[in-house]
Every structure is written in C-alpha cells, then in structure tokens.
Design a protein around this motif. Structure first.
Motif, PDB file in Angstrom:
ATOM      1  N   ARG A  86       0.807  -1.604  -0.128  1.00  0.00           N
ATOM      2  CA  ARG A  86      -0.138  -0.311  -0.096  1.00  0.00           C
ATOM      3  C   ARG A  86       0.199   0.740   0.415  1.00  0.00           C
ATOM      4  NH1 ARG A  86      -3.635  -1.807   2.909  1.00  0.00           N
ATOM      5  NH2 ARG A  86      -2.581  -1.218   5.487  1.00  0.00           N
ATOM      6  N   PHE A  87       1.496   1.650   0.757  1.00  0.00           N
ATOM      7  CA  PHE A  87       2.908   2.942   0.352  1.00  0.00           C
ATOM      8  C   PHE A  87       3.110   2.598  -0.771  1.00  0.00           C
ATOM      9  CE2 PHE A  87       7.427   3.700   0.937  1.00  0.00           C
ATOM     10  CZ  PHE A  87       7.531   5.324   1.955  1.00  0.00           C
ATOM     11  N   LEU A  88       4.175   1.627  -1.482  1.00  0.00           N
ATOM     12  CA  LEU A  88       4.839   1.840  -2.125  1.00  0.00           C
ATOM     13  C   LEU A  88       3.047   2.318  -3.838  1.00  0.00           C
ATOM     14  CD1 LEU A  88       6.750  -2.024  -2.427  1.00  0.00           C
ATOM     15  CD2 LEU A  88       7.438   0.562  -2.377  1.00  0.00           C
ATOM     16  N   LEU A  89       2.600   1.662  -3.238  1.00  0.00           N
ATOM     17  CA  LEU A  89       1.627   1.893  -4.466  1.00  0.00           C
ATOM     18  C   LEU A  89       1.420   3.298  -4.234  1.00  0.00           C
ATOM     19  CD1 LEU A  89      -0.538   2.005  -6.491  1.00  0.00           C
ATOM     20  CD2 LEU A  89      -1.611   0.801  -4.788  1.00  0.00           C
ATOM     21  N   ILE A  90       1.015   4.394  -2.784  1.00  0.00           N
ATOM     22  CA  ILE A  90       0.662   5.227  -2.916  1.00  0.00           C
ATOM     23  C   ILE A  90       1.763   6.270  -3.180  1.00  0.00           C
ATOM     24  CG2 ILE A  90      -0.072   6.919  -0.893  1.00  0.00           C
ATOM     25  CD1 ILE A  90      -1.658   4.670   0.768  1.00  0.00           C
ATOM     26  N   ALA A  91       2.881   5.686  -2.683  1.00  0.00           N
ATOM     27  CA  ALA A  91       3.997   6.935  -3.127  1.00  0.00           C
ATOM     28  C   ALA A  91       4.843   6.314  -4.619  1.00  0.00           C
ATOM     29  CB  ALA A  91       5.529   5.675  -2.501  1.00  0.00           C
ATOM     30  N   ALA A  92       4.306   5.335  -5.194  1.00  0.00           N
ATOM     31  CA  ALA A  92       4.264   5.797  -6.434  1.00  0.00           C
ATOM     32  C   ALA A  92       3.067   6.694  -7.039  1.00  0.00           C
ATOM     33  CB  ALA A  92       4.245   4.368  -7.344  1.00  0.00           C
ATOM     34  N   THR A 144      14.542  15.564 -17.956  1.00  0.00           N
ATOM     35  CA  THR A 144      15.127  14.612 -17.041  1.00  0.00           C
ATOM     36  C   THR A 144      14.289  14.488 -16.320  1.00  0.00           C
ATOM     37  OG1 THR A 144      17.096  15.191 -18.457  1.00  0.00           O
ATOM     38  CG2 THR A 144      17.325  14.222 -16.371  1.00  0.00           C
ATOM     39  N   ILE A 145      13.747  15.854 -15.251  1.00  0.00           N
ATOM     40  CA  ILE A 145      13.390  14.994 -14.234  1.00  0.00           C
ATOM     41  C   ILE A 145      11.753  14.235 -14.140  1.00  0.00           C
ATOM     42  CG2 ILE A 145      12.139  16.189 -11.805  1.00  0.00           C
ATOM     43  CD1 ILE A 145      14.267  18.404 -12.105  1.00  0.00           C
ATOM     44  N   ARG A 146      11.522  14.653 -14.744  1.00  0.00           N
ATOM     45  CA  ARG A 146      10.256  13.962 -15.290  1.00  0.00           C
ATOM     46  C   ARG A 146      10.165  12.265 -15.826  1.00  0.00           C
ATOM     47  NH1 ARG A 146       6.496  16.864 -20.116  1.00  0.00           N
ATOM     48  NH2 ARG A 146       8.352  16.202 -21.148  1.00  0.00           N
ATOM     49  N   THR A 147      11.430  12.407 -16.411  1.00  0.00           N
ATOM     50  CA  THR A 147      11.229  10.993 -17.522  1.00  0.00           C
ATOM     51  C   THR A 147      12.335  10.282 -16.392  1.00  0.00           C
ATOM     52  OG1 THR A 147      12.566  11.683 -19.106  1.00  0.00           O
ATOM     53  CG2 THR A 147      13.408   9.763 -18.505  1.00  0.00           C
ATOM     54  N   PHE A 148      12.593  10.697 -15.169  1.00  0.00           N
ATOM     55  CA  PHE A 148      13.021   9.919 -13.816  1.00  0.00           C
ATOM     56  C   PHE A 148      12.177   9.779 -12.834  1.00  0.00           C
ATOM     57  CE2 PHE A 148      14.233   9.439  -9.254  1.00  0.00           C
ATOM     58  CZ  PHE A 148      15.414   8.657  -9.094  1.00  0.00           C
ATOM     59  N   PHE A 149      11.567  10.075 -12.873  1.00  0.00           N
ATOM     60  CA  PHE A 149      10.091  10.309 -11.441  1.00  0.00           C
ATOM     61  C   PHE A 149       9.476   9.014 -12.100  1.00  0.00           C
ATOM     62  CE2 PHE A 149      11.897  14.012  -8.882  1.00  0.00           C
ATOM     63  CZ  PHE A 149      11.854  12.817  -8.253  1.00  0.00           C
ATOM     64  N   ALA A 150       8.932   9.167 -13.958  1.00  0.00           N
ATOM     65  CA  ALA A 150       8.273   8.461 -14.579  1.00  0.00           C
ATOM     66  C   ALA A 150       8.699   7.566 -14.541  1.00  0.00           C
ATOM     67  CB  ALA A 150       7.917   8.838 -15.883  1.00  0.00           C
ATOM     68  N   VAL A 151      10.378   6.491 -14.656  1.00  0.00           N
ATOM     69  CA  VAL A 151      10.037   5.504 -14.884  1.00  0.00           C
ATOM     70  C   VAL A 151      10.482   4.964 -13.488  1.00  0.00           C
ATOM     71  CG1 VAL A 151      12.522   4.345 -14.783  1.00  0.00           C
ATOM     72  CG2 VAL A 151      11.877   6.047 -16.717  1.00  0.00           C
ATOM     73  N   LEU A 152      10.460   5.656 -12.340  1.00  0.00           N
ATOM     74  CA  LEU A 152      10.950   5.189 -10.938  1.00  0.00           C
ATOM     75  C   LEU A 152       9.380   4.783 -10.383  1.00  0.00           C
ATOM     76  CD1 LEU A 152      11.720   4.649  -8.310  1.00  0.00           C
ATOM     77  CD2 LEU A 152      11.363   7.245  -7.428  1.00  0.00           C
ATOM     78  N   THR A 153       7.684   5.832 -10.956  1.00  0.00           N
ATOM     79  CA  THR A 153       7.000   4.965 -11.024  1.00  0.00           C
ATOM     80  C   THR A 153       6.449   3.934 -11.685  1.00  0.00           C
ATOM     81  OG1 THR A 153       6.016   6.933 -10.781  1.00  0.00           O
ATOM     82  CG2 THR A 153       4.469   6.039 -11.031  1.00  0.00           C
ATOM     83  N   SER A 154       7.091   3.160 -13.004  1.00  0.00           N
ATOM     84  CA  SER A 154       6.470   2.553 -12.925  1.00  0.00           C
ATOM     85  C   SER A 154       7.483   1.159 -12.671  1.00  0.00           C
ATOM     86  CB  SER A 154       6.981   2.463 -15.148  1.00  0.00           C
ATOM     87  OG  SER A 154       6.714   3.140 -15.315  1.00  0.00           O
ATOM     88  N   VAL A 155       8.771   1.602 -12.137  1.00  0.00           N
ATOM     89  CA  VAL A 155       9.280   0.289 -11.436  1.00  0.00           C
ATOM     90  C   VAL A 155       8.702   0.108  -9.856  1.00  0.00           C
ATOM     91  CG1 VAL A 155      11.566   0.052  -9.873  1.00  0.00           C
ATOM     92  CG2 VAL A 155      11.770   0.369 -12.407  1.00  0.00           C
ATOM     93  N   LEU A 156       7.928   1.765  -9.329  1.00  0.00           N
ATOM     94  CA  LEU A 156       7.327   0.730  -8.196  1.00  0.00           C
ATOM     95  C   LEU A 156       6.173  -0.003  -8.030  1.00  0.00           C
ATOM     96  CD1 LEU A 156       8.019   4.155  -5.602  1.00  0.00           C
ATOM     97  CD2 LEU A 156       9.000   2.063  -5.671  1.00  0.00           C
ATOM     98  N   LEU A 157       5.194   0.495  -9.070  1.00  0.00           N
ATOM     99  CA  LEU A 157       4.129  -0.425  -9.243  1.00  0.00           C
ATOM    100  C   LEU A 157       4.416  -1.785 -10.142  1.00  0.00           C
ATOM    101  CD1 LEU A 157       2.790   2.350 -11.749  1.00  0.00           C
ATOM    102  CD2 LEU A 157       2.067   2.015  -9.436  1.00  0.00           C
ATOM    103  N   VAL A 158       5.140  -2.008 -10.666  1.00  0.00           N
ATOM    104  CA  VAL A 158       5.536  -3.380 -10.829  1.00  0.00           C
ATOM    105  C   VAL A 158       6.142  -4.014  -9.644  1.00  0.00           C
ATOM    106  CG1 VAL A 158       7.286  -4.959 -11.887  1.00  0.00           C
ATOM    107  CG2 VAL A 158       6.510  -2.545 -13.540  1.00  0.00           C
ATOM    108  N   ILE A 159       6.663  -3.509  -8.729  1.00  0.00           N
ATOM    109  CA  ILE A 159       6.655  -4.172  -7.079  1.00  0.00           C
ATOM    110  C   ILE A 159       5.933  -3.962  -6.468  1.00  0.00           C
ATOM    111  CG2 ILE A 159       8.053  -3.623  -5.251  1.00  0.00           C
ATOM    112  CD1 ILE A 159      10.158  -2.345  -6.949  1.00  0.00           C
ATOM    113  N   VAL A 160       4.317  -3.345  -6.385  1.00  0.00           N
ATOM    114  CA  VAL A 160       3.199  -3.970  -6.228  1.00  0.00           C
ATOM    115  C   VAL A 160       2.964  -5.112  -6.738  1.00  0.00           C
ATOM    116  CG1 VAL A 160       0.912  -3.205  -6.265  1.00  0.00           C
ATOM    117  CG2 VAL A 160       3.394  -1.194  -5.112  1.00  0.00           C
TER     118      VAL A 160
END
Length: 164
Positions: A86-92, A144-160
C-alpha cells in the motif's frame, strides 16, 4: 484477475508508456534536434509539440489515462494490499503526480507555449538564439526530472504487482 489487479496492470502499461515517451525525448528527440540551427530547432519543436497540442487522441488517451488509472489503482489498492505494498502504491502515485505531472504543467507546457507563440520565420537570428537559449536548457532539465520519476513510478508499480 480482479478489478484492482487489472487497474494496476493498466496503470503499469500507461505510466510506462509515458515514461518511454519522456525517455525517447530525453535521449533521441532533443539530442537530435540540438544539431539544428536555432530557427530549425524552434520550428522542429513547434511542429512536434503542435501535434500534442492538437490533442492527438492516442497521446491524450495515454497521458490523461495514466493519471486516471494510477489514481484508480491507488484507491482500489488501499483495502487490498498489505502495508508495504500500500505504501509503495501510494508512493508511486504521489511520485507520478508530483514528479511527472507537476513539472509538466508548471515548466514544460509553459515553455512549449512560449515557443509556440513565436513566428520563427520572421525573427532575427539573435531573437531565435535568445528564444532557444531561454527554452532548451530549462525544458531539458525538467524533462530529465520527469523521465526519472516516470521510470521510478513504473518500477514501483511493478514491485507492487509482483508482491500480490
């Protein structure tokens, strides 16, 4: 597959498409047009951005859809996930909204609009150079900032998803 799992899967797809779009701009499109003269650069960006600003339907479906679907996944996931997931999803979700959508609305779109307002064919070389100078570095930094955070979001969602 329940509705939450479907929504989470769609969220991964849509947010990953946005991440890929931003990544492609960061490593191919912007470095490619960087090689152009100031006037050519401005005109090339105006044409590409013009397609988006005319609400290209697939782009709009993915971009707006990514916001809606990640919010829906977060709401649906609250009662179905353990505390870490739940934390990872909300963080993403927060990372996506604050790290991708906020810079888009506060930085990239206003810069795009400033560039769109120019008549590149009727500006002096010095004006073209100044317009590019005011646009290129800030836009690329924000992207560059948007790209980093978009990729991080996808990674977190996959982990969830993998934790379900």
């Amino acid at each position: 597959m329940n509705i939450f799992q479907l929504t989470l899967s769609l969220s991964i797809i849509f947010c990953s498409l946005v991440a890929g779009f931003l990544f492609a701009f960061a490593i191919v499109v912007m470095p490619g047009i960087k090689q152009l003269t100031d006037g050519e650069y401005i005109r090339a960006f105006q044409v590409m951005d013009g397609i988006i600003q005319k609400n290209q339907p697939v782009f709009m479906l993915v971009w707006i859809g990514s916001i809606i679907i990640i919010l829906a996944a977060s709401v649906l996931g609250i009662g179905q996930l353990d505390s870490l997931s739940r934390f990872l999803l909300i963080a993403a979700t927060l990372i996506y909204l604050v790290g991708v959508q906020v810079p888009t609305g506060m930085m990239n779109i206003p810069l795009n609009n400033q560039l769109q307002a120019l008549d590149a064919n009727n500006l002096a070389d010095s004006e073209l150079h100044k317009a590019r100078e005011n646009f290129e570095a800030p836009w690329n930094k924000s992207n560059t900032i948007r790209t980093f955070f978009a990729v991080l979001t996808s990674v977190l969602l996959v982990i969830v998803l993998l934790r379900i």
